[in-house]
Design a protein around this motif. Structure first.
Motif, PDB file in Angstrom:
ATOM      1  N   VAL A 205       0.856  -1.204   0.000  1.00  0.00           N
ATOM      2  CA  VAL A 205       0.000   0.000   0.000  1.00  0.00           C
ATOM      3  C   VAL A 205       0.887   1.247   0.000  1.00  0.00           C
ATOM      4  O   VAL A 205       0.634   2.227  -0.703  1.00  0.00           O
ATOM      5  CB  VAL A 205      -0.897  -0.027   1.260  1.00  0.00           C
ATOM      6  CG1 VAL A 205      -1.703   1.245   1.350  1.00  0.00           C
ATOM      7  CG2 VAL A 205      -1.803  -1.226   1.228  1.00  0.00           C
ATOM      8  N   SER A 207       3.984   1.698  -1.195  1.00  0.00           N
ATOM      9  CA  SER A 207       4.677   2.057  -2.454  1.00  0.00           C
ATOM     10  C   SER A 207       3.652   2.312  -3.565  1.00  0.00           C
ATOM     11  O   SER A 207       4.029   2.656  -4.681  1.00  0.00           O
ATOM     12  CB  SER A 207       5.639   0.927  -2.854  1.00  0.00           C
ATOM     13  OG  SER A 207       4.912  -0.282  -2.860  1.00  0.00           O
ATOM     14  N   LEU A 208       2.346   2.155  -3.247  1.00  0.00           N
ATOM     15  CA  LEU A 208       1.322   2.529  -4.238  1.00  0.00           C
ATOM     16  C   LEU A 208       1.412   4.047  -4.446  1.00  0.00           C
ATOM     17  O   LEU A 208       1.336   4.546  -5.563  1.00  0.00           O
ATOM     18  CB  LEU A 208      -0.064   2.152  -3.672  1.00  0.00           C
ATOM     19  CG  LEU A 208      -1.194   1.873  -4.659  1.00  0.00           C
ATOM     20  CD1 LEU A 208      -0.798   0.790  -5.631  1.00  0.00           C
ATOM     21  CD2 LEU A 208      -2.447   1.447  -3.895  1.00  0.00           C
ATOM     22  N   GLY A 209       1.638   4.761  -3.292  1.00  0.00           N
ATOM     23  CA  GLY A 209       1.888   6.221  -3.320  1.00  0.00           C
ATOM     24  C   GLY A 209       0.845   6.962  -4.146  1.00  0.00           C
ATOM     25  O   GLY A 209      -0.356   6.807  -3.918  1.00  0.00           O
TER      26      GLY A 209
ATOM     27  N   ASN C 372       7.185   9.400  -3.533  1.00  0.00           N
ATOM     28  CA  ASN C 372       5.966   8.884  -4.187  1.00  0.00           C
ATOM     29  C   ASN C 372       4.845   8.836  -3.149  1.00  0.00           C
ATOM     30  O   ASN C 372       4.417   7.761  -2.723  1.00  0.00           O
ATOM     31  CB  ASN C 372       6.263   7.479  -4.745  1.00  0.00           C
ATOM     32  CG  ASN C 372       4.999   6.908  -5.403  1.00  0.00           C
ATOM     33  OD1 ASN C 372       4.030   7.643  -5.599  1.00  0.00           O
ATOM     34  ND2 ASN C 372       5.031   5.631  -5.697  1.00  0.00           N
ATOM     35  N   ASP C 373       4.410  10.025  -2.667  1.00  0.00           N
ATOM     36  CA  ASP C 373       3.355  10.051  -1.656  1.00  0.00           C
ATOM     37  C   ASP C 373       2.620  11.380  -1.784  1.00  0.00           C
ATOM     38  O   ASP C 373       3.201  12.378  -2.220  1.00  0.00           O
ATOM     39  CB  ASP C 373       3.993   9.928  -0.246  1.00  0.00           C
ATOM     40  CG  ASP C 373       2.925   9.521   0.784  1.00  0.00           C
ATOM     41  OD1 ASP C 373       2.163  10.426   1.184  1.00  0.00           O
ATOM     42  OD2 ASP C 373       2.834   8.327   1.100  1.00  0.00           O
ATOM     43  N   TYR C 374       1.329  11.409  -1.347  1.00  0.00           N
ATOM     44  CA  TYR C 374       0.568  12.661  -1.485  1.00  0.00           C
ATOM     45  C   TYR C 374       0.966  13.670  -0.424  1.00  0.00           C
ATOM     46  O   TYR C 374       0.801  14.873  -0.601  1.00  0.00           O
ATOM     47  CB  TYR C 374      -0.935  12.352  -1.350  1.00  0.00           C
ATOM     48  CG  TYR C 374      -1.549  11.730  -2.588  1.00  0.00           C
ATOM     49  CD1 TYR C 374      -2.064  10.433  -2.558  1.00  0.00           C
ATOM     50  CD2 TYR C 374      -1.596  12.421  -3.790  1.00  0.00           C
ATOM     51  CE1 TYR C 374      -2.624   9.866  -3.688  1.00  0.00           C
ATOM     52  CE2 TYR C 374      -2.150  11.857  -4.931  1.00  0.00           C
ATOM     53  CZ  TYR C 374      -2.660  10.571  -4.870  1.00  0.00           C
ATOM     54  OH  TYR C 374      -3.217   9.997  -5.986  1.00  0.00           O
ATOM     55  N   VAL C 383       9.367   5.679  -0.263  1.00  0.00           N
ATOM     56  CA  VAL C 383       9.759   4.715  -1.315  1.00  0.00           C
ATOM     57  C   VAL C 383      10.627   5.466  -2.329  1.00  0.00           C
ATOM     58  O   VAL C 383      10.585   6.693  -2.402  1.00  0.00           O
ATOM     59  CB  VAL C 383       8.438   4.211  -1.941  1.00  0.00           C
ATOM     60  CG1 VAL C 383       8.643   3.669  -3.318  1.00  0.00           C
ATOM     61  CG2 VAL C 383       7.794   3.219  -0.991  1.00  0.00           C
ATOM     62  N   ILE C 389       4.328   9.580 -11.896  1.00  0.00           N
ATOM     63  CA  ILE C 389       3.061  10.349 -11.859  1.00  0.00           C
ATOM     64  C   ILE C 389       3.382  11.760 -11.370  1.00  0.00           C
ATOM     65  O   ILE C 389       4.013  11.921 -10.318  1.00  0.00           O
ATOM     66  CB  ILE C 389       2.056   9.681 -10.887  1.00  0.00           C
ATOM     67  CG1 ILE C 389       1.864   8.216 -11.252  1.00  0.00           C
ATOM     68  CG2 ILE C 389       0.735  10.414 -10.895  1.00  0.00           C
ATOM     69  CD1 ILE C 389       2.357   7.287 -10.190  1.00  0.00           C
ATOM     70  N   TRP C 423      -2.860   6.107   6.202  1.00  0.00           N
ATOM     71  CA  TRP C 423      -3.362   5.343   7.367  1.00  0.00           C
ATOM     72  C   TRP C 423      -2.458   4.158   7.695  1.00  0.00           C
ATOM     73  O   TRP C 423      -2.507   3.567   8.753  1.00  0.00           O
ATOM     74  CB  TRP C 423      -4.790   4.821   7.077  1.00  0.00           C
ATOM     75  CG  TRP C 423      -4.911   4.113   5.772  1.00  0.00           C
ATOM     76  CD1 TRP C 423      -5.231   4.639   4.569  1.00  0.00           C
ATOM     77  CD2 TRP C 423      -4.649   2.723   5.529  1.00  0.00           C
ATOM     78  NE1 TRP C 423      -5.198   3.675   3.599  1.00  0.00           N
ATOM     79  CE2 TRP C 423      -4.851   2.503   4.148  1.00  0.00           C
ATOM     80  CE3 TRP C 423      -4.271   1.646   6.346  1.00  0.00           C
ATOM     81  CZ2 TRP C 423      -4.678   1.249   3.551  1.00  0.00           C
ATOM     82  CZ3 TRP C 423      -4.092   0.397   5.738  1.00  0.00           C
ATOM     83  CH2 TRP C 423      -4.307   0.209   4.352  1.00  0.00           C
ATOM     84  N   TRP C 424      -1.538   3.833   6.763  1.00  0.00           N
ATOM     85  CA  TRP C 424      -0.740   2.613   6.986  1.00  0.00           C
ATOM     86  C   TRP C 424       0.536   2.890   7.783  1.00  0.00           C
ATOM     87  O   TRP C 424       1.227   1.988   8.177  1.00  0.00           O
ATOM     88  CB  TRP C 424      -0.379   1.985   5.618  1.00  0.00           C
ATOM     89  CG  TRP C 424       0.243   2.977   4.703  1.00  0.00           C
ATOM     90  CD1 TRP C 424       1.550   3.355   4.663  1.00  0.00           C
ATOM     91  CD2 TRP C 424      -0.437   3.779   3.720  1.00  0.00           C
ATOM     92  NE1 TRP C 424       1.753   4.327   3.702  1.00  0.00           N
ATOM     93  CE2 TRP C 424       0.546   4.605   3.115  1.00  0.00           C
ATOM     94  CE3 TRP C 424      -1.754   3.873   3.304  1.00  0.00           C
ATOM     95  CZ2 TRP C 424       0.231   5.507   2.090  1.00  0.00           C
ATOM     96  CZ3 TRP C 424      -2.057   4.779   2.287  1.00  0.00           C
ATOM     97  CH2 TRP C 424      -1.082   5.566   1.690  1.00  0.00           C
TER      98      TRP C 424
END
Lengths: 1025, 229, 461
Positions: A205, A207-209, C372-374, C383, C389, C423-424
């Protein structure tokens, strides 16, 4: 007011995170006017939504649709205003799915062009140049049937979207409507959707990023919030579109294949003709008036319900099976009728089982007729290809089964998505006992080394629970065929199954039932193959044609039932398992109907409802037969007032608890299919109060509900049990009167049944049948009966040898000289590859022509002999290798090559090397008195801990005289874990226990692992199933 | 009269202020804003110390987008002592090549000056952006010499709160926003006159206009955007 | 020839077992889910090498598990080789955990086999190493006896042959297929295999089996490569007088770095890593490691860097001795002395960064990374940044490390951008982000936490 036109359920596999039922309930709760279920190139979820709306009478209109992606620059949501549009949608979904392998689809531009009625919601890609192109294309092809779908997802891209939409709206004058693209019904399903997305991308989840959703806006949102987010006009547009859609799944009618009825006949007249023809064949001596009135009653009922085509279809398939001499048997509630007997669907003479008639088709329950037809499992494929060939690939397909997440797959996939190490997950799964009803699996995690207080593990638990039961992919139903007059894709989309040449419809059997559509079940049964092979062997020797009707015609044979009461039932259909063997001496079946009860009684339903003991007491007259009321009396009269069968429980619910026909049907559906058992608890209080009102005891109603819970998943209807009882009786009759043919039939149709070939062969030897080993000069590919003096022996065939291909075996048999091969060279000269020769050598098949198996194999390894240069050097210097396998080595080679040995049993071999005087063997157990201390030793051939037995494991020890059932309590198992888990040769010191009917068990005290005595005996035990 | 003047020019001792502009030989760097470039005689100086006084967050760096990202140069772009973490996605949206960017967070002002000086002297950087308030003339002088000598542009971002000290810089700018656009005051520039209130059109953040337009068009009763704070 | 073969069957355990402990301990290989080594207590609980983890755990719940790393075992093995190198010179290193030592060439120095064997045994005893051993006339034969755990030192060929003959086949190095074929023909031990004529074997098996059988018979020794210890630069320098200021160390450093340059020059290598250790009279020695951006050899370059490093060091006590050691040696790649313009550029940049890092510390000289995260703040265990993207539009130029409450009135110009993610891990975020402009014209990135009001997170410079 608002209508959500773009919403995906969890039938868009690994994308949607809510069931169709949850979506429609929430939409109705939020006050939506309509909801469109638009899964990814599929309509698999719409029927469940439709059924849910009908069940809860929701004030919501269901729109059928689907999301289709043509390329990365064109995504459309197609909606069906009316039936023609629905047919078009099914057609293009079928074409798209059939073009690509299972689970994927490729859309062609032509497909979309051919749509004349479907409404389209265009989701612009945001790329200026492509959108302009597609805008023109859509306007020219869809005209006024296209809208622009505007999404407001608060993800920072809303401004760009609105600008782009405003530009497209002015350029193409296409109306705009609001839509969300909901993936779940409530915002707290966001983490579930993230997990599913990670599983789909095979990543975690984290590394889905930025590929995953950034917020939970793609859910069904309240009207107040929508009015703040979207312009009023766009919201009203959705209501306009919903207004255009009036299609209801109920309109789908089932047209039957017309070519079944020959010219000049109507369906009913042709059916009557077939029945008359059947009567002449089935009742040569004419039929009694009673039977004639029953036939008339049944025929009028069939005409009212218009089920003629259903029976004619099955009749046609059954005729084909007869011509091809494929043994078959019809079963199911509708199968117990004279009409079916005349149409030769069932093989049981109705005069035998006259009690089951009124169960035929009951109008008030409005239950579609349910007929399953079993065929020989090795020849069922021929029947399936016949159906495909007769009705054409366009008009027939298999019903689907929805493969859902079970515990193991859910836990593992979610664990991987959350970043847990795979080896740790496997370790935990292996150590969790799903059947332990005392501690649920969530608490068992602690012992497997997972710190259950950390947030990560709590997330793992909640997500696993949420995903349990989610659909994972569509697979083909085991046998349910859908056959229609017109092309099937006008009724429901068809897609490729995993197997080549197989096509599956997107609905499962429950969907078909809820729409009242019929399916024909074509199932496979190993026992039918064995019985037909035995019949073939017998009929070759005697002029009298032995067949199932012939045997059932002879009535209940006393000797056969004596054999059953002695539980000598290895190989007999349905009643050969360990549990059945210990029940037979207690129930002592004497007639056919006792067998019907015997088959149904050893099942979780009756056991959990603890109906077994009372039935036995009443059967042997130790307890008076009493009925709480007379309505109950005519339901339970056949089983002496104790509910055993699924139908009885349902009838009781209707009679004793006042359930209506429809509620009874929902109860049956909830019991039959694997659902979160929350669905069953809804009925609990309704049933118990209903029964209390009508004066039944609380204890009786609670026991009845326990039985219903037991039936969940293993519902065993009386009609199926009756048909199985026929085969059980026939196989028992064969085992008694024609044992050799029976064993040969059994071994030639393996793999089937409960026992391994080794155990079947030993059972045959215990019945004083000589088993002749595989021999190069005598064996055929299949096992066969061989005359040996005046009695018959069983000659093992080449098929038993591991690693030997059938084609080489046939080659050897074909080129075998009349007086057999004289030396290995002759066999080597044949075009048979060395691997097969080595396998033959190890199985000692060359024994008559060459020395021992080591000698043979050593010679075969010599490749130089068959090089051209050396071919003329004759003779072979024998003396280079003088090794001689001793008895143990012979035994090991037997097990290694054929997984059974006709020589002595390992325990017998052991008796020579170790003194086993202090041990007593299986056959001597009967002489010992109950509760005496006993020392036994044997090879462990099976460990079983059935769900119903709380924590007890049954271990089967096999020695040269028979099998011993050892009961190991959970404490002893846990205390002596090493011996219990690892031993292949086990010594047990314990106490003998014999019930008054003579069933003997040994309660294990001390377990000692003796595997080192027989160091490399490779005997695999069938564990824990 | 022009012949006398003509003869004056040839005297080696005379130096005209404008000539200082092209003594360094390379052209000015255009900022892309027409009036500002005209006022700066073609754009920013290629090298030397440039002070920009403004509040934080009015577009003071976005304004110089064309100068900040120069794809053809291999040299480094260094940010020293920024009041927050420099965001990689913003640099990317600006068009800067990330591997050429370094961000230095020195513990105090002296270390910041040392680091800036090292970067300028190394000749490995094409531009250094330093945030510092109340820079004294002496260290400013050192930076000015190091920058001009190594053909590197050094931007000094100074907050408006601190009082203005006159510093030996090649260009001294101040930015102050008004309703629609930004205004630049050239307080001092080498080889040019100071100018006031040069309008600069800049839209460096997205807005909700498209949504508001769609909502308004649909139903006039819909009120304006929600007030915050 | 006489060869001794040592099979160190529990290298990782030996390294971990220096202090006696009660709980059973095993070494577990996660890749193929197999127990590699288990100590006494583990074997007492019934755990054997080769078992799966699930079975082992079910046999003894309180199990201490070490993960098997082949490179760690190789390091241990080379440590043993270095140790034994003082005693015998002919050592053959056979990773992952085997050593073969040729004994007959050393008999003369130790005058006899037993004294030599005893010295070897004591050395291994002192180091606490467990091993099985066997001896034979070739490495292969010694290996078979070691794997058969005969644990006896046999010198006479007759004794060796007799021992070899009744060892089973699975201890040999034959492939599984060959072993299986031999078993199925009844050849279980070496006695029959060695007596078979080579021609018969030749007809049935591949010729590398023939070569292996000859080696076992001792008729044809196979070539071996002996072990040579690796070299590293290490100099220890006692100061003639105690230095209490770092400046006084400069001249000593100068000489040490000079020696380093000569050492590297001789081997035509350079190094990117240098360890300087300052020894004090009673304090613990202070270890400084100086890292250069690229491998360098020249004394002047190292001098500048080391000086920069020690300038800020505050000496806890007067320095009595300094020691200099080099890290791993590297070949001088072409780029270090290449004078093209952009090559000069790269080298120049590297030097600048090296100097800045030396002075300010590596954690203060960063390169901005796209994650690579919002979320706008740096995320734990972010990561790799292969982010295809694009980030969401409206990204601020600077972000405050810790969001602070919004104090001044401002007007929203853009938003909301709703984030409900993370949330993770330990930093879940549920915020609505807006862009707002203050009266002073500053564009701020602000967000509203459900319930806690407004915060400022970044500026749009």
């Amino acid at each position: 007011m608002y209508a959500e036109l773009y919403c995906q359920s969890n039938f868009s596999f690994l994308t949607g995170a809510s069931d169709p039922e949850e979506l429609v309930n929430t939409a109705a709760f939020l006050g939506y006017e309509a909801l469109a279920i638009t899964d990814e190139c599929s309509v698999a979820g719409v029927v469940r939504a439709h059924a849910e709306i009908r069940r809860n009478r929701l004030p919501l209109k269901l729109i059928v649709g689907s999301r289709l992606v043509l390329s990365d620059s064109l995504t459309l949501v197609l909606l069906c205003p009316h039936k023609q549009a629905y047919t078009e949608l099914c057609r293009i979904i079928s074409n798209a799915r059939r073009r690509s392998p299972k689970g994927e689809y490729t859309l062609a531009e032509w497909d979309l062009k051919s749509l004349k009625h479907c409404l389209a919601l265009w989701l612009p890609s945001g790329k200026q140049q492509q959108d302009n192109h597609w805008g023109d294309w859509l306007c020219s092809n869809f005209g006024d049937r296209v809208w622009i779908g505007a999404q407001r997802l608060l993800d920072g891209l809303d401004t760009q979207r609105f600008e782009h939409i405003e530009h497209l709206q002015t350029k193409f004058a296409v109306p705009v409507c609001a839509c969300t693209g909901a993936l779940f019904h409530h915002t707290d399903r966001l983490s579930v959707q993230h997990a599913l997305h990670a599983i789909r991308e095979h990543t975690t989840v984290q590394s889905l990023g930025r590929q995953g959703l950034c917020n939970a806006e793609r859910s069904l949102r309240p009207l107040r919030k929508l009015s703040k987010l979207y312009p009023r006009q766009w919201l009203d547009e959705t209501r306009k579109i919903a207004g255009l859609c009036s299609f209801n799944l109920q309109e789908l009618k089932y047209q039957y294949p017309a070519e079944l009825v020959p010219g000049g006949h109507t369906a009913t007249s042709y059916l009557r003709e077939c029945v008359e023809r059947g009567i002449r064949r089935r009742f040569p001596g004419g039929i009694s008036q009673k039977i004639r009135t029953i036939i008339e009653k049944e025929l009028t009922l069939i005409e009212e319900q218009q089920y003629e085509y259903f029976f004619l279809t099955i009749h046609d398939i059954v005729q084909f099976a007869q011509q091809q001499n494929i043994l078959y048997q019809g079963r199911g509630s509708a199968a117990n009728s004279v009409v079916c007997y005349c149409l030769e669907i069932t093989a049981v003479d109705p005069r035998q089982i006259n009690v089951l008639f009124e169960r035929f088709i009951s109008k008030e329950r409005d239950e579609p007729p349910d007929i399953d037809v079993d065929f020989e499992h090795q020849r069922r494929e021929e029947v399936i290809q016949y159906i495909y060939q007769k009705y054409g690939r366009e008009r027939t397909a298999l019903a689907a089964t929805v493969i859902c997440f079970r515990f193991k797959s859910a836990f593992r996939e979610v664990g991987k998505a959350l970043g847990f190490a795979e080896s740790q997950l496997d370790f935990v799964i292996k150590n969790i006992n799903r059947r332990d009803r005392v501690i649920p699996w969530q608490q068992q995690l602690q012992q497997c080394g997972l710190a259950t207080d950390t947030p990560k593990v709590q997330q793992l638990v909640t997500l696993t629970e949420a995903i349990l039961g989610f659909p994972r992919h569509l697979s083909q139903h085991v046998g349910g065929f859908v056959i229609s007059a017109g092309p099937l894709y006008e009724l429901v989309p068809v897609e490729n199954a995993a197997m080549a040449e197989r096509t599956v419809i997107q609905w499962d059997k429950d969907d078909l039932e809820s729409l009242g559509l019929l399916k024909v079940d074509i199932l496979a049964l190993g026992m039918l193959t064995a019985i037909r092979k035995s019949f073939a062997l017998i009929n070759r020797q005697f002029k009298e044609e032995v067949s199932i009707p012939f045997i059932t015609g002879l009535g209940d044979d006393r000797q056969v039932f004596d054999m059953l009461c002695k539980a000598d039932t290895v190989g007999v259909f349905q009643i050969e398992s360990r549990a059945q063997m210990s029940m037979l001496p207690r129930l002592k079946p004497r007639k056919y109907y006792d067998l019907v009860v015997q088959i149904a009684i050893v099942r979780p339903g009756p056991i959990q409802g603890d109906m077994v003991h009372p039935y036995l007491l009443r059967r042997h007259g130790d307890e008076a037969i009493s009925y709480p009321s007379d309505e109950v009396k005519n339901v339970l009269s056949r089983t002496m007032g104790v509910p055993i069968f699924q139908e009885q429980v349902i009838q009781l619910a209707m009679v004793a608890a006042g359930f209506s026909g429809g509620e009874a049907d929902q109860l049956r559906r909830a019991m039959a299919s694997w659902k979160k058992n929350g669905r069953l608890h809804e009925f609990q209080d309704k049933l118990i109060n209903g029964m209390l009102e009508r004066g039944y005891s609380l204890d009786f109603s609670q026991r009845l509900f326990e039985q219903i819970k037991g039936f969940a998943g293993y519902g065993f209807p009386e009609s199926h049990s009756a048909s199985f009882a026929v085969l059980a009786y026939v196989s028992a009759w064969l085992k008694h009167y024609f044992p050799v043919e029976f064993y040969v039939g059994l071994l030639n149709s393996w793999p089937m049944g409960f026992y391994t070939p080794s155990q079947i062969v030993q059972d045959a030897q215990r019945h004083h049948i000589t088993i002749l080993p595989v021999c190069i000069n005598h064996s055929g590919y299949d096992h066969k009966v061989e005359a040996q003096g005046h009695n018959k022996a069983l000659r093992l065939g080449f098929r038993i040898i591991k690693g030997l291909s059938e084609q080489s075996a046939q080659e050897i048999i074909k080129s075998r000289p009349t007086n057999g091969f004289q030396s290995i060279d002759e066999v080597q000269a044949l075009a048979v590859d060395a691997g097969d020769l080595a396998a033959l050598a190890s199985a000692n098949a060359f024994e008559p022509v060459a020395g021992n198996r080591y000698q043979a194999r050593w010679q075969i390894m010599d490749q130089q002999r068959n090089l051209p240069l050396f071919s003329n050097s004759s003779g072979y210097d024998q003396q280079t290798l003088l090794l001689q396998p001793n008895e143990v080595e012979n035994l090991l080679e037997d097990y290694e090559s054929t997984s059974l040995s006709v020589q002595r049993h390992p325990i017998k071999l052991l008796a020579q090397s170790q003194n086993l005087s202090r041990f007593c063997f299986a056959e001597q157990l009967s002489e010992l008195s109950d509760k005496s201390v006993v020392h036994i030793i044997g090879c462990v051939t099976g460990r079983q801990s059935p769900g119903t037995a709380s924590g007890v494991t049954f271990v089967t020890l096999e020695d040269h005289t028979g099998n011993i059932n050892v009961v190991v309590w959970q404490a002893t198992a846990r205390h002596q874990q090493q011996a219990f888990l690892k031993a292949t040769l086990l010594q047990v010191d314990g106490i003998l226990e014999r019930s008054k009917e003579g069933v003997t068990h040994v309660i294990a005290g001390k377990l000692t692992d003796r595997s080192d005595w027989l160091n490399t005996l490779s005997l695999k035990s069938r564990d824990f199933h | 009269m022009n012949d006398a003047e003509f003869s004056l020019l040839q005297l080696p001792g005379i130096w005209r202020a404008k000539e200082g502009l092209n003594v360094s030989g390379c052209t000015r760097q255009e900022t892309g804003h027409r009036e500002l470039d005209k006022a700066l005689n073609g754009g920013f100086p290629p090298s030397g110390l440039v002070r920009i006084r403004s509040h934080l967050g009015i577009g003071e760096l976005s304004l110089l987008q064309s100068i900040i990202c120069q794809p053809k140069s291999q040299k480094l772009l260094v940010f020293v002592a920024a009041p927050g973490l420099v965001q990689a996605p913003w640099l990317k949206q600006l068009g800067v090549d990330l591997p050429q960017v370094y961000v230095i967070q020195p513990p105090n002002d002296n270390e910041a000056l040392w680091a800036t000086e090292q970067c300028l002297k190394s000749g490995a950087c094409r531009m250094v952006v330093l945030w510092q308030t109340a820079l004294q003339p002496k260290p400013a002088r050192r930076l000015q010499v190091a920058a001009t000598h190594n053909h590197t542009l050094c931007l000094l971002m100074e907050s408006l709160q601190s009082s203005r000290l006159s510093l030996p810089v090649t260009l001294d700018l101040a930015l102050h926003p008004s309703e629609q656009s930004l205004y630049a005051d050239i307080l001092k520039q080498q080889g040019g006159w100071p100018r006031e209130n040069i309008p600069v059109r800049l839209q460096h953040t997205p807005d909700n206009s498209a949504i508001m337009k769609a909502m308004a068009a649909a139903s006039p009763i819909y009120s304006g955007s929600s007030q915050a704070g | 020839m006489l060869w001794l073969y040592l099979d160190f069957y529990q290298l990782t355990l030996d390294a971990a077992l220096h202090q006696p402990l009660q709980t059973p301990m095993i070494v577990y290989h996660p890749a193929d889910n197999r127990i590699m080594q288990c100590c006494q207590q583990a074997q007492a609980a019934g755990i054997e090498v080769g078992m799966g983890m699930a079975q082992a755990a079910s046999l003894s719940p309180s199990l201490k598990v070490l993960n098997y790393h082949s490179d760690m075992e190789a390091q241990q093995l080379s440590a043993i080789a270095h140790q034994l190198y003082q005693i015998v010179s002919d050592i053959v290193l056979l990773p992952p955990a085997h050593l073969a030592i040729r004994l007959d060439s050393h008999l003369r120095y130790y005058n006899g086999l037993t004294p030599l064997w005893l010295t070897l045994k004591n050395e291994l005893q002192r180091a606490g190493r467990h091993y099985h051993y066997g001896s034979g006339w070739s490495v292969e034969s010694a290996k078979v006896l070691a794997r058969a755990r005969c644990n006896r030192l046999l010198a006479a060929p007759a004794a060796i042959r007799q021992q070899l003959q009744n060892t089973a086949i699975e201890h040999t190095d034959l492939t599984d297929k060959q072993k299986q074929a031999l078993n199925r023909v009844g050849i279980r031990n070496l006695k029959t295999l060695l007596n078979l004529p080579a021609t018969e074997l030749g007809k049935r098996f591949h010729n590398d089996l023939i070569r292996y059988v000859c080696a076992l018979n001792g008729s044809k020794p196979s070539p071996v490569t002996f072990f040579r210890p690796a070299e590293n630069f290490h100099r220890h320098q006692e100061l003639s007088y105690e230095a209490d200021k770092t400046a006084q160390l400069i001249p000593w450093l100068h000489s040490l770095l000079n020696e380093l340059m000569i050492f590297l020059r001789l081997r035509n290598t350079c190094t990117a890593h240098v360890y300087l250790t300052l020894h004090f009279r009673d304090e613990a020695p202070l270890k400084l490691d100086v890292r250069a951006a690229t491998a360098m050899a020249h004394q002047k370059e190292w001098q500048a860097l080391v000086e920069l490093k020690i300038e800020q060091i505050v000496l806890p006590a007067p320095v009595v001795a300094i020691a200099l050691a080099s890290g791993t040696l590297e070949e001088p790649n072409g780029q270090s002395n290449d004078f093209f313009e952009d090559r000069f550029e790269y080298f120049n940049q590297m030097q600048l960064i090296g100097r800045l890092q030396a002075r300010l510390g590596a954690e203060r000289v960063l390169q901005p990374q796209e994650q690579n995260d919002y979320r706008y703040e740096p995320v734990p265990r972010a990561v790799a940044n292969n982010v295809s993207i694009p980030a969401l539009p409206g990204y601020p130029a600077l972000c405050s490390p810790i969001p602070f409450p919004l104090a001044q009135p401002c007007r929203i110009t853009y938003g909301p951008l709703r984030l409900h993610t993370g949330w993770w891990d330990e930093q879940p975020v549920c915020r609505d982000y807006y862009i707002a402009v203050t009266e002073t014209g500053q564009y701020l990135q602000i967000f509203k936490d459900p319930g806690q009001g407004w915060f400022v997170h970044g500026w749009y410079c």
